[in-house]
Design an enzyme around this catalytic site. Structure first.
Site, PDB file in Angstrom:
ATOM      1  N   HIS A 465       6.444   4.207   1.374  1.00 43.83           N
ATOM      2  CA  HIS A 465       5.125   3.947   0.791  1.00 43.83           C
ATOM      3  C   HIS A 465       5.016   4.548  -0.611  1.00 43.83           C
ATOM      4  O   HIS A 465       4.674   3.869  -1.576  1.00 43.83           O
ATOM      5  CB  HIS A 465       4.046   4.540   1.716  1.00 43.83           C
ATOM      6  CG  HIS A 465       2.652   4.358   1.236  1.00 43.83           C
ATOM      7  ND1 HIS A 465       1.803   3.406   1.760  1.00 43.83           N
ATOM      8  CD2 HIS A 465       1.931   4.998   0.276  1.00 43.83           C
ATOM      9  CE1 HIS A 465       0.633   3.468   1.140  1.00 43.83           C
ATOM     10  NE2 HIS A 465       0.679   4.437   0.230  1.00 43.83           N
ATOM     11  N   GLU A 466       5.324   5.843  -0.711  1.00 46.21           N
ATOM     12  CA  GLU A 466       5.197   6.511  -2.017  1.00 46.21           C
ATOM     13  C   GLU A 466       6.210   5.964  -3.009  1.00 46.21           C
ATOM     14  O   GLU A 466       5.936   5.871  -4.206  1.00 46.21           O
ATOM     15  CB  GLU A 466       5.341   8.032  -1.863  1.00 46.21           C
ATOM     16  CG  GLU A 466       4.289   8.683  -0.973  1.00 46.21           C
ATOM     17  CD  GLU A 466       2.858   8.297  -1.323  1.00 46.21           C
ATOM     18  OE1 GLU A 466       2.575   7.969  -2.509  1.00 46.21           O
ATOM     19  OE2 GLU A 466       2.005   8.295  -0.415  1.00 46.21           O
ATOM     20  N   HIS A 469       4.817   2.913  -4.669  1.00 43.92           N
ATOM     21  CA  HIS A 469       3.981   3.293  -5.818  1.00 43.92           C
ATOM     22  C   HIS A 469       4.871   3.656  -7.012  1.00 43.92           C
ATOM     23  O   HIS A 469       4.586   3.278  -8.153  1.00 43.92           O
ATOM     24  CB  HIS A 469       3.130   4.512  -5.480  1.00 43.92           C
ATOM     25  CG  HIS A 469       1.915   4.228  -4.667  1.00 43.92           C
ATOM     26  ND1 HIS A 469       1.005   3.250  -4.998  1.00 43.92           N
ATOM     27  CD2 HIS A 469       1.438   4.825  -3.541  1.00 43.92           C
ATOM     28  CE1 HIS A 469       0.022   3.256  -4.103  1.00 43.92           C
ATOM     29  NE2 HIS A 469       0.260   4.198  -3.204  1.00 43.92           N
ATOM     30  N   HIS A 472       6.179   0.777  -8.878  1.00 35.48           N
ATOM     31  CA  HIS A 472       5.133   0.197  -9.716  1.00 35.48           C
ATOM     32  C   HIS A 472       5.089   0.923 -11.066  1.00 35.48           C
ATOM     33  O   HIS A 472       4.923   0.299 -12.121  1.00 35.48           O
ATOM     34  CB  HIS A 472       3.787   0.332  -8.987  1.00 35.48           C
ATOM     35  CG  HIS A 472       2.766  -0.668  -9.400  1.00 35.48           C
ATOM     36  ND1 HIS A 472       1.494  -0.700  -8.887  1.00 35.48           N
ATOM     37  CD2 HIS A 472       2.798  -1.688 -10.301  1.00 35.48           C
ATOM     38  CE1 HIS A 472       0.805  -1.684  -9.424  1.00 35.48           C
ATOM     39  NE2 HIS A 472       1.576  -2.300 -10.293  1.00 35.48           N
TER      40      HIS A 472
END
Length: 672
Positions: A465-466, A469, A472
């Protein structure tokens, strides 16, 4: 000379953590604010006619070093804080708020922005330039540029108060978390706890110069205890301690602070011409209005509630067999784990040996290589703020792309949870593509002298998940820093993170890294199958939990007047009633430690986790239909990541997917 006020003499101008002293911060902030104000003055005092270049672009590039130092300082305040840093934060926050208010309420500057905005048809702007112009103009209006002088002063004071009080909220939660620990000397009290977790508790006791074992409220300590401890009374004690964080009427209580923060936000919204704070926030989100968010959350609640009720009934029958007539919230994790084991013969402890942290990290690095051509090389010559931190140079096709800092283990000075952040934004200027410095911060179990850091499967998905990010941020390729990377609409920001979690459930990918840390044995097919089957285990419960947070957040930011004659606890119980599956305890409340909405940026925005789940389910469905490593679709997804906030997110999504996201994709994934 203050080391923080000049470009850093380090590889890739990375943060010089090894040279910064706490006493450097305050003077650096004051000096850099002065320099940034001089840049604003130069824009205002320019006698040439206002143009896109000499106003909008000049403003977008201003204050670069101040941004970098702010990022360094406030990231450390979350990841490696101290009493001294917290004290500096209390001094610095109002100064920075005053500085940004001064800019946003600078009438001469706004007049120039407005002139360019009103005459935008005469400029031949590309899509990104037009977005920058629109966002700049709107940003000033939403910061009070159209207010009279008296109201501007009011808004400035409100903003400063919000800044200080939200900081205080977070400090109280951290202090309250650290204030409690449970010292256990009788081994029988730890019946059911796996050996590796026992070792962790013993290490914690040793660090405190105590015999036996110590359990804390830090998640890697607290969650395993609630999941495995057979001693129900101790589970209750720990749950009460966790639920009393900043809610016990003591020094770190946040109840009054919540009311103050919400009243300030309401005042801000009304001053700017909005009905309430949610109205103000959602104008700038994909969802657009509180009505649409409430409709979205309630639609999901209607669909998910029957599944959640059925799941809880299953748990209650298990608990009843143990003589528990009324199951409580502190029983949930314990019986959910029992049921998981019964259904899938799968528990975290037997999976953990297959997920040593270094293998999981290698896997996510390889995935980024497969999809986007990235490679990761550890650098030992780049300064770090703690010995646990590692720094990687990220390359794309052999060319420098980004720096990535990873910080995985809990410490006293680190807040709970996991997050991605950045030390430096990406932007292009004068022919140079200045690359970003990104950081991932987590709280995984530390290695012991005999065992590496072993992750639960949930922690595996947390790291993915992290890292989503982080991708991105790392893939950013925009002209302006204010539109770069994760600078997107808030209900779009969770798409890349939640999207990447999907790969953890794909057998062909899982087999490449789920290998026993001692034997090298690949996770057996039947266990992989059970991970797939268990993917939606307790999905109804988890959905209701998230919807409860989202509804509470929306109600706080639309119905603040009710708090004049209600306690925080009464308000919380009222607006989470529809999603609550266990009896409420009068001694506990989650709002006083709900940092996402009272310290972080999720005010009137917590719904965005579920909103983004619709996006990520729909996006991954596209990959599944065409192959999860499909290069053409990966290339289209890379465009979505690298575009940052340069386009409307729905348009960006449609150009990737070919259509708007469908809520059915989420319902199909969650409930079949």
């Amino acid at each position: 000379m203050n080391i923080l006020t000049e470009k850093f003499n380090t590889p890739y101008h990375s943060a010089p953590f090894d040279s910064i002293k706490n006493e450097d911060y305050l003077p650096a902030f004051k000096d850099l604010i002065q320099k940034s104000e001089a840049e604003i003055d130069a824009i205002v005092n320019n006698t040439d006619a206002p143009t896109f270049e000499n106003v909008i672009e000049a403003l977008a590039y201003s204050g670069e070093q101040l941004d970098v130092v702010s990022n360094i300082f406030f990231n450390l305040n979350s990841a490696e804080t101290s009493d001294e840093i917290q004290q500096i934060a209390q001094e610095v926050s109002p100064i920075l708020t005053e500085y940004s208010s001064k800019i946003s309420q600078n009438e001469a500057l706004f007049n120039k922005i407005k002139k360019v905005y009103d005459e935008k048809e005469k400029y031949n702007l590309n899509e990104e330039q037009e977005m920058l112009l629109n966002e700049t103009y709107k940003g000033f209006v939403r910061s009070g540029a159209l207010l009279n002088e008296e109201d501007k002063e009011k808004l400035k004071k409100i903003s400063m108060d919000l800044s200080v009080k939200s900081l205080q909220f977070g400090q109280n939660v951290l202090a309250s978390t650290n204030a409690y620990f449970k010292h256990i000397t009788n081994k029988e009290d730890l019946a059911g706890i796996p050996a590796a977790i026992m070792d962790q508790y013993a290490e914690e006791a040793k660090e405190r110069n105590l015999d036996g074992w110590v359990v804390t409220l830090q998640y890697p300590s607290y969650i395993p205890f609630m999941t495995y401890a057979e001693n129900r009374e101790l589970r209750k004690e720990l749950a009460l301690a966790n639920g009393k964080k900043s809610f016990d009427g003591g020094e770190f209580d946040n109840q009054n602070l919540i009311k103050e923060l919400l009243n300030l936000k309401q005042q801000k919204a009304e001053l700017l011409g909005y009905k309430d704070y949610a109205d103000f926030v959602l104008e700038e989100r994909m969802a657009k209005s509180p009505v649409k968010v409430f409709d979205f959350l309630n639609e999901l609640l209607t669909k998910a509630k029957p599944y959640a009720d059925k799941e809880i009934e299953e748990l209650k029958s298990l608990a009843k067999a143990d003589g528990i007539e009324e199951m409580q919230g502190y029983d949930h994790a314990f019986y959910a784990e029992k049921l998981r084991k019964a259904k899938f013969d799968l528990n975290d402890e037997e999976l953990k040996p297959y997920f040593p942290l270094h293998q999981v990290q290698d896997a996510v690095f390889r995935l980024a290589g497969e999809l986007f051509g990235l490679t990761f090389e550890e650098r030992n010559d780049i300064p770090k703020y703690h010995e646990d931190v590692k720094v990687y140079e990220v390359k794309e096709n052999g060319n420098y792309k980004s720096l990535l800092y990873v910080d995985y283990f809990p410490r006293k000075g680190k807040r709970a949870g996991a997050w991605m952040t950045s030390y430096k934004n990406q932007y292009k200027r004068n022919g140079e593509n200045s690359r970003p410095h990104i950081s991932i911060v987590c709280n995984f179990s530390k290695p012991t002298k005999d065992t590496p850091s072993l992750l639960t499967f949930q922690e595996v998905t947390t790291l993915f998940h992290e890292f989503g990010h982080a991708l991105h941020g790392m893939m950013a390729d925009t002209q302006y820093p204010t539109l770069s990377g994760t600078s997107v609409k808030w209900d779009f920001v969770e798409l890349p993170s939640q999207f990447l979690e999907n790969f953890c459930y794909e057998p062909e990918f899982l087999k490449t890294f789920a290998k026993h840390y001692k034997t090298g044995e690949v996770l057996p097919d039947e266990k992989i199958e059970k991970i797939e089957q268990s993917k939606n285990f307790m999905e109804g419960y988890q959905t209701l939990r998230q919807l409860g947070f989202g509804l509470l957040d929306m109600n706080y930011h639309t119905k603040v007047a009710e708090l004049e004659h209600e306690s925080v606890k009464e308000f919380e119980d009222k607006y989470t009633k529809a999603t609550t599956l266990y009896p409420s305890n009068s001694e506990t409340a989650m709002s006083p430690s709900f940092s996402h909405i009272f310290q972080g940026g999720y005010s009137a925005g917590y719904y965005s986790y579920k909103w983004a789940e619709v996006l990520d389910a729909d996006a991954f469905q596209y990959f599944k239909e065409n192959g999860i490593f499909n290069p053409e679709i990966a290339a289209k997804y890379k465009v979505l990541l690298s575009s940052g906030g340069t386009k409307d997110p729905m348009e960006l999504y449609k150009s990737f997917r070919g259509s708007e996201p469908k809520v059915e994709s989420l319902l199909k994934r969650a409930f079949g």
